[in-house]
Design an enzyme around this catalytic site. Sequence first.
Site, PDB file in Angstrom:
ATOM      1  N   ASP A  92       8.594 -13.737  16.292  1.00  0.00           N
ATOM      2  CA  ASP A  92       8.165 -12.333  16.589  1.00  0.00           C
ATOM      3  C   ASP A  92       8.945 -12.083  17.720  1.00  0.00           C
ATOM      4  O   ASP A  92       9.503 -13.069  18.526  1.00  0.00           O
ATOM      5  CB  ASP A  92       6.693 -12.299  16.834  1.00  0.00           C
ATOM      6  N   SER A  93       8.906 -10.772  18.319  1.00  0.00           N
ATOM      7  CA  SER A  93       9.484 -10.404  19.419  1.00  0.00           C
ATOM      8  C   SER A  93       8.701 -11.011  20.739  1.00  0.00           C
ATOM      9  O   SER A  93       9.081 -11.115  21.800  1.00  0.00           O
ATOM     10  CB  SER A  93       9.312  -8.858  19.582  1.00  0.00           C
TER      11      SER A  93
ATOM     12  N   TYR B  53      10.549  -5.201  20.855  1.00  0.00           N
ATOM     13  CA  TYR B  53      11.909  -4.806  19.935  1.00  0.00           C
ATOM     14  C   TYR B  53      11.706  -3.271  19.198  1.00  0.00           C
ATOM     15  O   TYR B  53      12.805  -2.804  18.932  1.00  0.00           O
ATOM     16  CB  TYR B  53      11.901  -5.735  18.556  1.00  0.00           C
ATOM     17  N   GLY B  54      10.456  -2.662  19.576  1.00  0.00           N
ATOM     18  CA  GLY B  54      10.098  -1.396  18.915  1.00  0.00           C
ATOM     19  C   GLY B  54      11.100  -0.380  19.324  1.00  0.00           C
ATOM     20  O   GLY B  54      11.472   0.301  18.383  1.00  0.00           O
TER      21      GLY B  54
ATOM     22  N   CYS C 180       7.158 -10.118  12.570  1.00  0.00           N
ATOM     23  CA  CYS C 180       7.313  -9.119  13.711  1.00  0.00           C
ATOM     24  C   CYS C 180       7.560  -7.830  12.625  1.00  0.00           C
ATOM     25  O   CYS C 180       8.660  -7.900  11.914  1.00  0.00           O
ATOM     26  CB  CYS C 180       8.391  -9.067  14.680  1.00  0.00           C
ATOM     27  N   ASN C 181       6.801  -6.824  12.636  1.00  0.00           N
ATOM     28  CA  ASN C 181       7.061  -5.448  11.761  1.00  0.00           C
ATOM     29  C   ASN C 181       8.443  -4.989  11.927  1.00  0.00           C
ATOM     30  O   ASN C 181       9.062  -4.714  11.003  1.00  0.00           O
ATOM     31  CB  ASN C 181       6.116  -4.696  12.010  1.00  0.00           C
TER      32      ASN C 181
ATOM     33  N   GLU D  67      -0.806  -4.911  25.758  1.00  0.00           N
ATOM     34  CA  GLU D  67      -0.234  -6.065  26.596  1.00  0.00           C
ATOM     35  C   GLU D  67      -1.085  -6.031  28.069  1.00  0.00           C
ATOM     36  O   GLU D  67      -1.089  -7.028  28.519  1.00  0.00           O
ATOM     37  CB  GLU D  67       1.206  -5.932  26.878  1.00  0.00           C
TER      38      GLU D  67
ATOM     39  N   CYS E 264       1.787  -2.871  12.993  1.00  0.00           N
ATOM     40  CA  CYS E 264       2.721  -3.437  14.242  1.00  0.00           C
ATOM     41  C   CYS E 264       1.385  -4.756  14.479  1.00  0.00           C
ATOM     42  O   CYS E 264       0.362  -4.479  14.531  1.00  0.00           O
ATOM     43  CB  CYS E 264       2.320  -2.423  15.275  1.00  0.00           C
ATOM     44  N   THR E 265       1.936  -5.802  15.104  1.00  0.00           N
ATOM     45  CA  THR E 265       1.406  -6.925  15.394  1.00  0.00           C
ATOM     46  C   THR E 265       0.244  -6.711  16.586  1.00  0.00           C
ATOM     47  O   THR E 265      -0.678  -7.430  16.417  1.00  0.00           O
ATOM     48  CB  THR E 265       2.293  -7.874  15.946  1.00  0.00           C
ATOM     49  N   HIS E 266       0.505  -5.768  17.394  1.00  0.00           N
ATOM     50  CA  HIS E 266      -0.500  -5.447  18.383  1.00  0.00           C
ATOM     51  C   HIS E 266      -1.729  -4.705  18.243  1.00  0.00           C
ATOM     52  O   HIS E 266      -2.792  -4.492  18.872  1.00  0.00           O
ATOM     53  CB  HIS E 266       0.281  -4.831  19.851  1.00  0.00           C
TER      54      HIS E 266
HETATM   55  N1  DGL Z   1       6.143  -7.265  17.316  1.00  0.00           N
HETATM   56  C1  DGL Z   1       6.369  -5.967  17.195  1.00  0.00           C
HETATM   57  C2  DGL Z   1       5.927  -5.343  15.845  1.00  0.00           C
HETATM   58  O1  DGL Z   1       5.152  -5.838  15.158  1.00  0.00           O
HETATM   59  C3  DGL Z   1       5.703  -4.979  18.212  1.00  0.00           C
HETATM   60  C4  DGL Z   1       6.359  -5.415  19.813  1.00  0.00           C
HETATM   61  C5  DGL Z   1       7.630  -5.024  20.054  1.00  0.00           C
HETATM   62  O2  DGL Z   1       7.923  -3.873  20.032  1.00  0.00           O
HETATM   63  O3  DGL Z   1       8.442  -5.892  20.190  1.00  0.00           O
HETATM   64  O4  DGL Z   1       6.576  -4.408  15.612  1.00  0.00           O
END
Ligand code: DGL
Length: 272
Positions: free
Chosen positions: A13-14, A45-46, A77-78, A156, A188-190
Amino acid sequence: MSAQADQPIGMFDSGFGGLTVARSVIDLLPSENLVYIGDTARYPYGPKPASDVRSFAIELANSLVNDFKVKMIVVACNTAAAVALQELQETLPVPVIGVVEPGARALVSVTKNKRVAVIGTAGTISSGAYDKAVARVSSDVVLTAAACPGFVEFVERDETTGVAVTELAEKLLAPVRNADVDALLLGCTHYPYLSAVISQVMGAGVKLVNGADETANSVRDALVKNNIARSVGASSKGTHEFYSSGDVQQFAELGRRFLGPELSATKYWQKK
Ligand code: DGL
Protein backbone atom coordinates in the site's frame (compact mmCIF):
# COMPACT_ATOMS: atom_id res chain seq x y z
CA MET A 1 0.21 -28.97 -0.13
CA SER A 2 2.29 -27.47 -2.95
CA ALA A 3 5.93 -26.42 -2.43
CA GLN A 4 4.88 -22.78 -2.80
CA ALA A 5 2.33 -22.93 0.03
CA ASP A 6 4.75 -21.82 2.76
CA GLN A 7 5.88 -18.78 0.79
CA PRO A 8 4.29 -15.56 2.02
CA ILE A 9 1.49 -13.55 0.52
CA GLY A 10 2.92 -10.15 -0.47
CA MET A 11 0.86 -7.05 0.12
CA PHE A 12 1.58 -3.39 -0.48
CA ASP A 13 0.00 0.00 0.00
CA SER A 14 1.11 3.61 -0.14
CA GLY A 15 1.36 3.53 3.65
CA PHE A 16 -0.63 2.37 6.67
CA GLY A 17 -4.10 2.26 5.19
CA GLY A 18 -3.72 -1.14 3.53
CA LEU A 19 -3.28 -2.62 7.00
CA THR A 20 -7.10 -2.65 7.14
CA VAL A 21 -6.92 -5.17 4.28
CA ALA A 22 -4.09 -7.04 6.04
CA ARG A 23 -6.34 -7.27 9.12
CA SER A 24 -9.10 -8.96 7.11
CA VAL A 25 -6.64 -11.36 5.41
CA ILE A 26 -5.02 -12.32 8.74
CA ASP A 27 -8.45 -12.89 10.32
CA LEU A 28 -9.69 -15.04 7.43
CA LEU A 29 -6.42 -16.88 6.76
CA PRO A 30 -4.51 -17.04 10.06
CA SER A 31 -2.09 -19.72 8.90
CA GLU A 32 -0.81 -17.75 5.90
CA ASN A 33 2.57 -16.02 6.07
CA LEU A 34 2.40 -12.35 5.09
CA VAL A 35 4.86 -9.64 4.03
CA TYR A 36 3.48 -6.10 3.90
CA ILE A 37 5.25 -3.04 2.51
CA GLY A 38 3.94 0.46 3.20
CA ASP A 39 5.51 2.99 0.86
CA THR A 40 5.33 5.83 3.40
CA ALA A 41 8.34 7.63 1.87
CA ARG A 42 6.26 8.36 -1.26
CA TYR A 43 2.83 8.51 0.38
CA PRO A 44 0.19 9.76 -0.39
CA TYR A 45 -0.50 8.25 -3.80
CA GLY A 46 -4.00 9.75 -4.14
CA PRO A 47 -3.02 13.17 -5.54
CA LYS A 48 -0.04 11.91 -7.62
CA PRO A 49 -0.05 11.40 -11.42
CA ALA A 50 -1.12 7.91 -12.47
CA SER A 51 2.24 7.31 -14.21
CA ASP A 52 4.13 7.86 -10.91
CA VAL A 53 1.79 5.58 -8.95
CA ARG A 54 2.10 2.92 -11.65
CA SER A 55 5.90 2.90 -11.47
CA PHE A 56 5.85 2.77 -7.63
CA ALA A 57 3.45 -0.18 -7.79
CA ILE A 58 5.65 -2.04 -10.29
CA GLU A 59 8.74 -1.47 -8.13
CA LEU A 60 7.00 -2.68 -4.95
CA ALA A 61 5.46 -5.73 -6.62
CA ASN A 62 8.76 -6.74 -8.21
CA SER A 63 10.53 -6.41 -4.87
CA LEU A 64 7.91 -8.65 -3.23
CA VAL A 65 8.41 -11.28 -5.95
CA ASN A 66 12.20 -11.09 -6.23
CA ASP A 67 13.34 -10.20 -2.70
CA PHE A 68 10.63 -11.91 -0.63
CA LYS A 69 9.67 -14.77 -2.98
CA VAL A 70 5.96 -14.18 -2.41
CA LYS A 71 3.44 -16.59 -3.92
CA MET A 72 0.78 -13.94 -4.52
CA ILE A 73 0.47 -10.15 -4.53
CA VAL A 74 -2.37 -8.19 -2.95
CA VAL A 75 -2.53 -4.57 -4.06
CA ALA A 76 -4.12 -3.22 -0.87
CA CYS A 77 -4.18 0.39 -2.08
CA ASN A 78 -7.20 1.54 -4.09
CA THR A 79 -5.22 4.19 -5.98
CA ALA A 80 -2.47 1.75 -6.98
CA ALA A 81 -4.96 -1.00 -7.89
CA ALA A 82 -6.99 1.48 -9.94
CA VAL A 83 -4.06 2.43 -12.18
CA ALA A 84 -1.70 -0.57 -12.13
CA LEU A 85 -3.59 -3.82 -11.48
CA GLN A 86 -3.93 -4.95 -15.07
CA GLU A 87 -0.28 -4.34 -15.89
CA LEU A 88 0.82 -6.22 -12.76
CA GLN A 89 -1.47 -9.13 -13.60
CA GLU A 90 -0.09 -9.30 -17.13
CA THR A 91 3.59 -9.11 -16.19
CA LEU A 92 4.10 -10.84 -12.82
CA PRO A 93 4.69 -14.59 -12.45
CA VAL A 94 2.28 -14.86 -9.46
CA PRO A 95 -1.48 -14.21 -9.07
CA VAL A 96 -2.29 -10.55 -8.35
CA ILE A 97 -5.42 -9.48 -6.45
CA GLY A 98 -6.59 -5.86 -6.14
CA VAL A 99 -9.18 -4.19 -3.95
CA VAL A 100 -11.29 -2.67 -6.74
CA GLU A 101 -13.10 -5.75 -8.13
CA PRO A 102 -13.94 -7.20 -4.69
CA GLY A 103 -15.16 -3.78 -3.54
CA ALA A 104 -17.38 -3.42 -6.61
CA ARG A 105 -18.82 -6.91 -6.01
CA ALA A 106 -19.56 -6.17 -2.36
CA LEU A 107 -21.21 -2.87 -3.32
CA VAL A 108 -23.47 -4.31 -6.00
CA SER A 109 -24.48 -7.20 -3.74
CA VAL A 110 -26.16 -4.93 -1.17
CA THR A 111 -28.09 -2.44 -3.31
CA LYS A 112 -31.86 -2.73 -3.58
CA ASN A 113 -32.64 0.36 -5.68
CA LYS A 114 -29.68 -0.22 -8.05
CA ARG A 115 -28.26 3.21 -7.35
CA VAL A 116 -24.83 3.05 -5.70
CA ALA A 117 -21.82 5.28 -5.06
CA VAL A 118 -18.10 5.03 -4.49
CA ILE A 119 -15.79 7.54 -2.85
CA GLY A 120 -12.00 7.49 -3.12
CA THR A 121 -8.88 9.55 -3.72
CA ALA A 122 -8.61 11.84 -6.75
CA GLY A 123 -6.39 9.26 -8.48
CA THR A 124 -8.82 6.40 -7.90
CA ILE A 125 -11.92 8.28 -9.03
CA SER A 126 -10.32 9.90 -12.10
CA SER A 127 -9.00 6.50 -13.27
CA GLY A 128 -12.57 5.31 -13.86
CA ALA A 129 -11.56 1.88 -12.47
CA TYR A 130 -14.67 1.59 -10.26
CA ASP A 131 -16.99 2.61 -13.13
CA LYS A 132 -15.57 -0.26 -15.19
CA ALA A 133 -15.58 -2.74 -12.32
CA VAL A 134 -19.22 -2.02 -11.34
CA ALA A 135 -20.30 -2.24 -14.99
CA ARG A 136 -18.58 -5.66 -15.22
CA VAL A 137 -20.48 -6.91 -12.16
CA SER A 138 -23.88 -5.53 -13.21
CA SER A 139 -25.03 -3.63 -16.29
CA ASP A 140 -28.16 -2.15 -14.68
CA VAL A 141 -26.62 -0.50 -11.61
CA VAL A 142 -26.06 3.28 -11.75
CA LEU A 143 -22.82 4.43 -10.07
CA THR A 144 -22.05 7.91 -8.75
CA ALA A 145 -18.35 8.45 -8.00
CA ALA A 146 -16.87 11.25 -5.91
CA ALA A 147 -13.30 12.11 -4.94
CA CYS A 148 -12.78 13.08 -1.30
CA PRO A 149 -9.45 14.92 -1.06
CA GLY A 150 -8.65 15.71 2.57
CA PHE A 151 -10.30 12.66 4.15
CA VAL A 152 -7.03 10.70 4.31
CA GLU A 153 -5.27 13.55 6.10
CA PHE A 154 -8.00 13.72 8.77
CA VAL A 155 -7.57 9.99 9.46
CA GLU A 156 -3.78 10.30 9.60
CA ARG A 157 -4.19 13.05 12.21
CA ASP A 158 -6.58 10.78 14.11
CA GLU A 159 -9.26 13.48 13.73
CA THR A 160 -12.12 11.19 12.78
CA THR A 161 -14.90 13.20 14.43
CA GLY A 162 -15.63 16.90 14.98
CA VAL A 163 -16.84 19.98 13.17
CA ALA A 164 -14.05 20.31 10.58
CA VAL A 165 -14.23 16.77 9.22
CA THR A 166 -18.06 16.82 9.28
CA GLU A 167 -18.14 20.07 7.28
CA LEU A 168 -15.73 18.63 4.72
CA ALA A 169 -17.82 15.45 4.48
CA GLU A 170 -21.01 17.48 3.95
CA LYS A 171 -19.35 19.36 1.09
CA LEU A 172 -17.69 16.40 -0.63
CA LEU A 173 -20.61 14.01 -0.21
CA ALA A 174 -23.24 16.44 -1.55
CA PRO A 175 -23.26 14.90 -5.07
CA VAL A 176 -23.62 11.44 -3.55
CA ARG A 177 -26.49 12.55 -1.31
CA ASN A 178 -28.26 14.02 -4.33
CA ALA A 179 -27.93 10.77 -6.29
CA ASP A 180 -30.49 8.82 -4.21
CA VAL A 181 -28.13 5.89 -3.61
CA ASP A 182 -28.77 3.15 -1.06
CA ALA A 183 -25.17 1.87 -0.83
CA LEU A 184 -21.81 3.64 -0.66
CA LEU A 185 -18.45 1.92 -1.09
CA LEU A 186 -15.57 3.32 0.96
CA GLY A 187 -13.11 3.02 -1.93
CA CYS A 188 -10.03 4.10 -0.02
CA THR A 189 -8.10 2.27 2.67
CA HIS A 190 -8.57 5.09 5.18
CA TYR A 191 -12.27 5.82 4.86
CA PRO A 192 -13.57 3.03 7.13
CA TYR A 193 -12.17 5.14 9.99
CA LEU A 194 -14.56 7.94 8.99
CA SER A 195 -17.59 5.64 8.94
CA ALA A 196 -19.34 7.48 11.77
CA VAL A 197 -19.10 10.89 10.08
CA ILE A 198 -19.91 9.56 6.60
CA SER A 199 -22.87 7.63 7.93
CA GLN A 200 -24.17 10.68 9.79
CA VAL A 201 -23.93 12.79 6.62
CA MET A 202 -25.44 10.15 4.32
CA GLY A 203 -28.25 9.12 6.66
CA ALA A 204 -29.44 5.75 7.92
CA GLY A 205 -30.88 4.68 4.55
CA VAL A 206 -27.44 4.37 2.96
CA LYS A 207 -25.42 1.24 3.70
CA LEU A 208 -21.66 1.78 3.94
CA VAL A 209 -19.60 -0.96 2.28
CA ASN A 210 -15.95 -1.74 3.07
CA GLY A 211 -14.28 -3.98 0.47
CA ALA A 212 -11.57 -5.35 2.80
CA ASP A 213 -13.44 -8.53 3.77
CA GLU A 214 -14.45 -9.27 0.18
CA THR A 215 -10.80 -8.77 -0.85
CA ALA A 216 -9.78 -11.34 1.76
CA ASN A 217 -12.37 -13.73 0.29
CA SER A 218 -10.81 -13.19 -3.17
CA VAL A 219 -7.36 -13.95 -1.73
CA ARG A 220 -8.66 -17.20 -0.24
CA ASP A 221 -10.34 -18.20 -3.52
CA ALA A 222 -7.20 -17.46 -5.56
CA LEU A 223 -5.01 -19.45 -3.15
CA VAL A 224 -7.31 -22.43 -3.45
CA LYS A 225 -7.67 -22.12 -7.23
CA ASN A 226 -3.89 -21.97 -7.71
CA ASN A 227 -3.32 -24.76 -5.19
CA ILE A 228 -0.98 -22.61 -3.07
CA ALA A 229 -2.96 -22.32 0.20
CA ARG A 230 -1.10 -23.16 3.42
CA SER A 231 -2.82 -25.92 5.37
CA VAL A 232 -4.92 -24.62 8.21
CA GLY A 233 -4.20 -26.13 11.59
CA ALA A 234 -4.24 -25.01 15.19
CA SER A 235 -0.43 -25.10 15.33
CA SER A 236 0.27 -23.44 12.01
CA LYS A 237 -0.12 -19.73 12.72
CA GLY A 238 1.44 -17.64 9.99
CA THR A 239 4.23 -15.10 10.41
CA HIS A 240 3.60 -11.44 9.61
CA GLU A 241 6.37 -9.09 8.56
CA PHE A 242 5.98 -5.36 8.05
CA TYR A 243 8.24 -3.04 6.06
CA SER A 244 8.13 0.69 5.46
CA SER A 245 10.08 2.90 3.07
CA GLY A 246 9.80 5.80 5.55
CA ASP A 247 10.08 6.21 9.31
CA VAL A 248 9.80 2.67 10.71
CA GLN A 249 9.09 3.80 14.27
CA GLN A 250 6.17 5.97 13.16
CA PHE A 251 4.90 3.16 10.92
CA ALA A 252 4.83 0.74 13.85
CA GLU A 253 3.01 3.22 16.10
CA LEU A 254 0.38 4.40 13.63
CA GLY A 255 0.16 0.96 12.05
CA ARG A 256 -0.92 -0.62 15.33
CA ARG A 257 -4.03 1.57 15.15
CA PHE A 258 -4.92 0.11 11.75
CA LEU A 259 -3.89 -3.49 12.33
CA GLY A 260 -3.72 -4.19 16.04
CA PRO A 261 -1.14 -5.93 18.22
CA GLU A 262 0.30 -8.18 15.46
CA LEU A 263 2.28 -5.17 14.32
CA SER A 264 5.10 -5.39 16.83
CA ALA A 265 8.05 -4.24 14.73
CA THR A 266 8.64 -2.69 11.32
CA LYS A 267 11.70 -3.10 9.13
CA TYR A 268 13.05 -0.71 6.55
CA TRP A 269 12.36 -1.27 2.84
CA GLN A 270 14.71 0.61 0.55
CA LYS A 271 13.04 2.24 -2.43
CA LYS A 272 15.12 2.92 -5.55
N1 DGL B 1 -4.02 3.91 0.19
C1 DGL B 1 -4.64 4.97 -0.57
C2 DGL B 1 -5.91 4.43 -1.25
O1 DGL B 1 -6.49 3.46 -0.83
C3 DGL B 1 -5.00 6.17 0.29
C4 DGL B 1 -3.81 6.95 0.78
C5 DGL B 1 -3.02 7.61 -0.33
O2 DGL B 1 -3.49 8.58 -0.95
O3 DGL B 1 -1.91 7.14 -0.57
O4 DGL B 1 -6.33 4.98 -2.23
